[in-house]
Design a protein around this motif. Structure first.
Motif, PDB file in Angstrom:
ATOM      1  N   HIS A 153       0.854  -1.191   0.000  1.00 26.04           N
ATOM      2  CA  HIS A 153       0.000   0.000   0.000  1.00 26.04           C
ATOM      3  C   HIS A 153       0.893   1.246   0.000  1.00 26.04           C
ATOM      4  O   HIS A 153       1.982   1.237   0.566  1.00 26.04           O
ATOM      5  CB  HIS A 153      -0.891  -0.017   1.241  1.00 26.04           C
ATOM      6  CG  HIS A 153      -2.151   0.768   1.085  1.00 26.04           C
ATOM      7  ND1 HIS A 153      -2.935   0.724  -0.052  1.00 26.04           N
ATOM      8  CD2 HIS A 153      -2.782   1.636   1.932  1.00 26.04           C
ATOM      9  CE1 HIS A 153      -3.988   1.507   0.105  1.00 26.04           C
ATOM     10  NE2 HIS A 153      -3.910   2.086   1.299  1.00 26.04           N
ATOM     11  N   THR A 154       0.446   2.321  -0.649  1.00 28.27           N
ATOM     12  CA  THR A 154       1.261   3.531  -0.763  1.00 28.27           C
ATOM     13  C   THR A 154       0.385   4.772  -0.664  1.00 28.27           C
ATOM     14  O   THR A 154      -0.829   4.708  -0.925  1.00 28.27           O
ATOM     15  CB  THR A 154       2.047   3.550  -2.089  1.00 28.27           C
ATOM     16  OG1 THR A 154       2.845   4.734  -2.166  1.00 28.27           O
ATOM     17  CG2 THR A 154       1.106   3.518  -3.284  1.00 28.27           C
ATOM     18  N   ASN A 155       1.004   5.885  -0.322  1.00 28.31           N
ATOM     19  CA  ASN A 155       0.286   7.167  -0.293  1.00 28.31           C
ATOM     20  C   ASN A 155       0.348   7.911  -1.615  1.00 28.31           C
ATOM     21  O   ASN A 155      -0.355   8.902  -1.801  1.00 28.31           O
ATOM     22  CB  ASN A 155       0.868   8.074   0.805  1.00 28.31           C
ATOM     23  CG  ASN A 155       0.525   7.590   2.195  1.00 28.31           C
ATOM     24  OD1 ASN A 155      -0.586   7.139   2.440  1.00 28.31           O
ATOM     25  ND2 ASN A 155       1.483   7.674   3.106  1.00 28.31           N
ATOM     26  N   ASN A 156       1.208   7.473  -2.522  1.00 24.43           N
ATOM     27  CA  ASN A 156       1.381   8.180  -3.786  1.00 24.43           C
ATOM     28  C   ASN A 156       1.559   7.177  -4.909  1.00 24.43           C
ATOM     29  O   ASN A 156       2.681   6.849  -5.299  1.00 24.43           O
ATOM     30  CB  ASN A 156       2.567   9.139  -3.721  1.00 24.43           C
ATOM     31  CG  ASN A 156       2.532  10.167  -4.847  1.00 24.43           C
ATOM     32  OD1 ASN A 156       2.099   9.874  -5.963  1.00 24.43           O
ATOM     33  ND2 ASN A 156       2.979  11.377  -4.558  1.00 24.43           N
ATOM     34  N   LEU A 157       0.457   6.688  -5.408  1.00 25.36           N
ATOM     35  CA  LEU A 157       0.489   5.651  -6.432  1.00 25.36           C
ATOM     36  C   LEU A 157       1.150   6.144  -7.714  1.00 25.36           C
ATOM     37  O   LEU A 157       1.918   5.422  -8.352  1.00 25.36           O
ATOM     38  CB  LEU A 157      -0.939   5.174  -6.715  1.00 25.36           C
ATOM     39  CG  LEU A 157      -1.079   3.924  -7.585  1.00 25.36           C
ATOM     40  CD1 LEU A 157      -0.409   2.736  -6.922  1.00 25.36           C
ATOM     41  CD2 LEU A 157      -2.566   3.635  -7.838  1.00 25.36           C
ATOM     42  N   GLU A 158       0.873   7.387  -8.096  1.00 22.56           N
ATOM     43  CA  GLU A 158       1.432   7.926  -9.336  1.00 22.56           C
ATOM     44  C   GLU A 158       2.952   8.006  -9.262  1.00 22.56           C
ATOM     45  O   GLU A 158       3.652   7.651 -10.214  1.00 22.56           O
ATOM     46  CB  GLU A 158       0.846   9.309  -9.620  1.00 22.56           C
ATOM     47  CG  GLU A 158       1.338   9.922 -10.925  1.00 22.56           C
ATOM     48  CD  GLU A 158       0.720  11.286 -11.196  1.00 22.56           C
ATOM     49  OE1 GLU A 158       1.097  11.915 -12.202  1.00 22.56           O
ATOM     50  OE2 GLU A 158      -0.137  11.718 -10.389  1.00 22.56           O
ATOM     51  N   ASN A 182      -7.461   1.867  -5.440  1.00 20.32           N
ATOM     52  CA  ASN A 182      -6.905   1.954  -6.785  1.00 20.32           C
ATOM     53  C   ASN A 182      -5.574   1.214  -6.777  1.00 20.32           C
ATOM     54  O   ASN A 182      -4.868   1.189  -5.751  1.00 20.32           O
ATOM     55  CB  ASN A 182      -6.675   3.405  -7.198  1.00 20.32           C
ATOM     56  CG  ASN A 182      -7.947   4.222  -7.189  1.00 20.32           C
ATOM     57  OD1 ASN A 182      -9.024   3.712  -7.511  1.00 20.32           O
ATOM     58  ND2 ASN A 182      -7.839   5.489  -6.809  1.00 20.32           N
ATOM     59  N   GLY A 183      -5.199   0.633  -7.905  1.00 22.88           N
ATOM     60  CA  GLY A 183      -3.947  -0.120  -7.915  1.00 22.88           C
ATOM     61  C   GLY A 183      -3.352  -0.310  -9.291  1.00 22.88           C
ATOM     62  O   GLY A 183      -4.021  -0.083 -10.315  1.00 22.88           O
ATOM     63  N   VAL A 184      -2.084  -0.679  -9.302  1.00 23.46           N
ATOM     64  CA  VAL A 184      -1.376  -0.993 -10.546  1.00 23.46           C
ATOM     65  C   VAL A 184      -0.578  -2.275 -10.337  1.00 23.46           C
ATOM     66  O   VAL A 184      -0.128  -2.574  -9.218  1.00 23.46           O
ATOM     67  CB  VAL A 184      -0.429   0.140 -10.994  1.00 23.46           C
ATOM     68  CG1 VAL A 184      -1.201   1.367 -11.394  1.00 23.46           C
ATOM     69  CG2 VAL A 184       0.597   0.464  -9.916  1.00 23.46           C
ATOM     70  N   PHE A 185      -0.397  -3.024 -11.426  1.00 25.66           N
ATOM     71  CA  PHE A 185       0.464  -4.192 -11.447  1.00 25.66           C
ATOM     72  C   PHE A 185       1.704  -3.834 -12.263  1.00 25.66           C
ATOM     73  O   PHE A 185       1.601  -3.381 -13.415  1.00 25.66           O
ATOM     74  CB  PHE A 185      -0.259  -5.389 -12.068  1.00 25.66           C
ATOM     75  CG  PHE A 185      -1.548  -5.731 -11.369  1.00 25.66           C
ATOM     76  CD1 PHE A 185      -1.544  -6.172 -10.064  1.00 25.66           C
ATOM     77  CD2 PHE A 185      -2.764  -5.600 -12.030  1.00 25.66           C
ATOM     78  CE1 PHE A 185      -2.738  -6.483  -9.413  1.00 25.66           C
ATOM     79  CE2 PHE A 185      -3.954  -5.913 -11.397  1.00 25.66           C
ATOM     80  CZ  PHE A 185      -3.939  -6.355 -10.087  1.00 25.66           C
ATOM     81  N   ILE A 186       2.862  -4.026 -11.679  1.00 25.22           N
ATOM     82  CA  ILE A 186       4.118  -3.624 -12.319  1.00 25.22           C
ATOM     83  C   ILE A 186       5.078  -4.805 -12.306  1.00 25.22           C
ATOM     84  O   ILE A 186       5.262  -5.465 -11.276  1.00 25.22           O
ATOM     85  CB  ILE A 186       4.740  -2.415 -11.585  1.00 25.22           C
ATOM     86  CG1 ILE A 186       3.863  -1.183 -11.796  1.00 25.22           C
ATOM     87  CG2 ILE A 186       6.175  -2.157 -12.047  1.00 25.22           C
ATOM     88  CD1 ILE A 186       4.297   0.029 -11.019  1.00 25.22           C
ATOM     89  N   GLY A 187       5.679  -5.064 -13.458  1.00 27.95           N
ATOM     90  CA  GLY A 187       6.633  -6.172 -13.545  1.00 27.95           C
ATOM     91  C   GLY A 187       7.230  -6.249 -14.932  1.00 27.95           C
ATOM     92  O   GLY A 187       7.481  -5.235 -15.571  1.00 27.95           O
ATOM     93  N   ASN A 213      -8.059   5.758   0.716  1.00 36.28           N
ATOM     94  CA  ASN A 213      -8.202   6.953   1.547  1.00 36.28           C
ATOM     95  C   ASN A 213      -7.454   6.843   2.876  1.00 36.28           C
ATOM     96  O   ASN A 213      -7.308   7.838   3.593  1.00 36.28           O
ATOM     97  CB  ASN A 213      -9.684   7.231   1.825  1.00 36.28           C
ATOM     98  CG  ASN A 213     -10.436   7.625   0.564  1.00 36.28           C
ATOM     99  OD1 ASN A 213      -9.868   8.251  -0.332  1.00 36.28           O
ATOM    100  ND2 ASN A 213     -11.708   7.261   0.490  1.00 36.28           N
ATOM    101  N   ASP A 214      -7.011   5.643   3.199  1.00 31.64           N
ATOM    102  CA  ASP A 214      -6.276   5.442   4.450  1.00 31.64           C
ATOM    103  C   ASP A 214      -4.828   5.874   4.287  1.00 31.64           C
ATOM    104  O   ASP A 214      -4.161   5.523   3.296  1.00 31.64           O
ATOM    105  CB  ASP A 214      -6.315   3.970   4.860  1.00 31.64           C
ATOM    106  CG  ASP A 214      -7.712   3.517   5.228  1.00 31.64           C
ATOM    107  OD1 ASP A 214      -8.482   4.358   5.729  1.00 31.64           O
ATOM    108  OD2 ASP A 214      -8.029   2.335   4.999  1.00 31.64           O
ATOM    109  N   ASN A 215      -4.308   6.626   5.237  1.00 29.03           N
ATOM    110  CA  ASN A 215      -2.929   7.067   5.206  1.00 29.03           C
ATOM    111  C   ASN A 215      -1.994   5.925   5.592  1.00 29.03           C
ATOM    112  O   ASN A 215      -2.263   5.170   6.526  1.00 29.03           O
ATOM    113  CB  ASN A 215      -2.729   8.244   6.164  1.00 29.03           C
ATOM    114  CG  ASN A 215      -1.351   8.855   6.031  1.00 29.03           C
ATOM    115  OD1 ASN A 215      -0.953   9.272   4.955  1.00 29.03           O
ATOM    116  ND2 ASN A 215      -0.617   8.898   7.139  1.00 29.03           N
TER     117      ASN A 215
END
Length: 312
Positions: A8-13, A38-43, A57-59
């Protein structure tokens, strides 16, 4: 079995930009508003693992340990060097690892969430032909290989190696006795060399020992644009090594590779070199690669021998 590493992250972009644009991974997919996530798959396409990064919305309050590490192993030397160049170009600082192993076998830095990442060359293969250039879409497009050495462009991340080299008074004994004293001087020296790459298409290159992936000095061809011994606008071959690596044949091995490259690939008609008259070791190397001693001259108050060799 398929592996997914989720975080989980605070800055997906920012995370996506970092892993895709800087580290060279691919965006494999993503989702929006999945139960408020919201999410992304990276590989990498075709592999059986990937990262999943999510945002809600959770920090998030990350507390990564110093030994929590993602280790990446590029498969070629060129891929490894290009990754280091991307890191440097994006002003990402190399940091010291708590575990000495990673300081010896890679480069460590932080991702936008503060997690430690290591890029290690331990599995990088040298896929270029011996003493031949390798074409790339980036940087200098030159990479040479000898039996024991990789000759690559000098990068901003080489500042510590340059400092070790040029802060040693013994290294500068025959160069005017003017060693550097600060890391800032090391950075300026690297900037100067990289400006030569841009202006002249060639310059001094890092000499990297294959066995350890350590930068042990520099060697290469420099285009001289200032008058020296009544010559101007000529190609000079030179080398400089960290003291502990003297006497092992690395200067000859690298200089011979550059002489062959200059004559066979760059089609240089005549190569030049010079050496302090008291620098017996350097004179011996120049003669061993075939350079001919033709005259003597004074360089900034230092008596020197002048060497030349025609491309026949």
């Amino acid at each position: 079995m398929f592996l997914r590493v989720a975080r989980h992250t605070n800055n997906l972009e920012k995370i996506e930009t970092f892993y895709v644009n800087i580290l060279g991974f691919e965006r494999l997919g993503g989702f929006q508003n999945h139960d408020n996530y919201n999410g992304v798959f990276i590989g990498k396409s075709g592999l059986d693992w990937h990262f999943e990064f999510t945002e809600s919305n959770d920090n998030v309050n990350h507390h990564p340990d110093e030994d929590d590490i993602i280790a990446l192993y590029p498969t070629t030397v060129l891929e490894y060097n290009n990754l280091l160049e991307n890191i440097s170009r994006n002003n990402i600082s190399i940091i010291t690892s708590k575990n000495p192993y990673w300081n010896q076998n890679g480069k460590m830095f932080l991702d936008p969430d503060g997690y430690r990442i290591v890029i290690s060359p331990l599995r990088a293969k040298n896929i270029i032909a011996k003493n031949q250039s390798s074409k790339s879409n980036k940087s200098m497009n030159i990479l040479l290989e000898t039996e024991r050495l990789i000759l690559r462009e000098i990068l901003p991340t080489d500042e510590m190696a340059i400092y070790r080299l040029d802060s040693n008074p013994n290294v500068h004994r025959f160069l005017g006795n003017n060693p550097i004293t600060t890391m800032e001087e090391s950075r300026k020296y690297i900037d100067h060399i990289r400006n030569q790459y841009t202006q002249n298409g060639i310059g001094r290159f890092a000499v990297v020992l294959k066995e350890t992936n350590e930068m042990i000095g520099w060697s290469g061809i420099k285009f001289i644009t200032e008058p020296e011994n009544n010559h101007v606008n000529f190609y000079e071959i030179g080398y400089r090594f960290i003291e502990e690596h003297w006497g092992k044949g690395y200067a000859y091995e690298s200089a011979k590779a550059w002489l062959d490259y200059g004559f066979n690939e760059m089609k240089i008609q005549k190569m030049y070199a010079s050496a302090n008259k008291e620098n017996v070791g350097s004179i011996k190397i120049l003669k061993k690669i075939g350079m001919q001693q033709v005259s003597e001259f004074d360089w900034n108050g230092i008596p020197c021998y002048w060497f030349e060799l025609e491309n026949k």
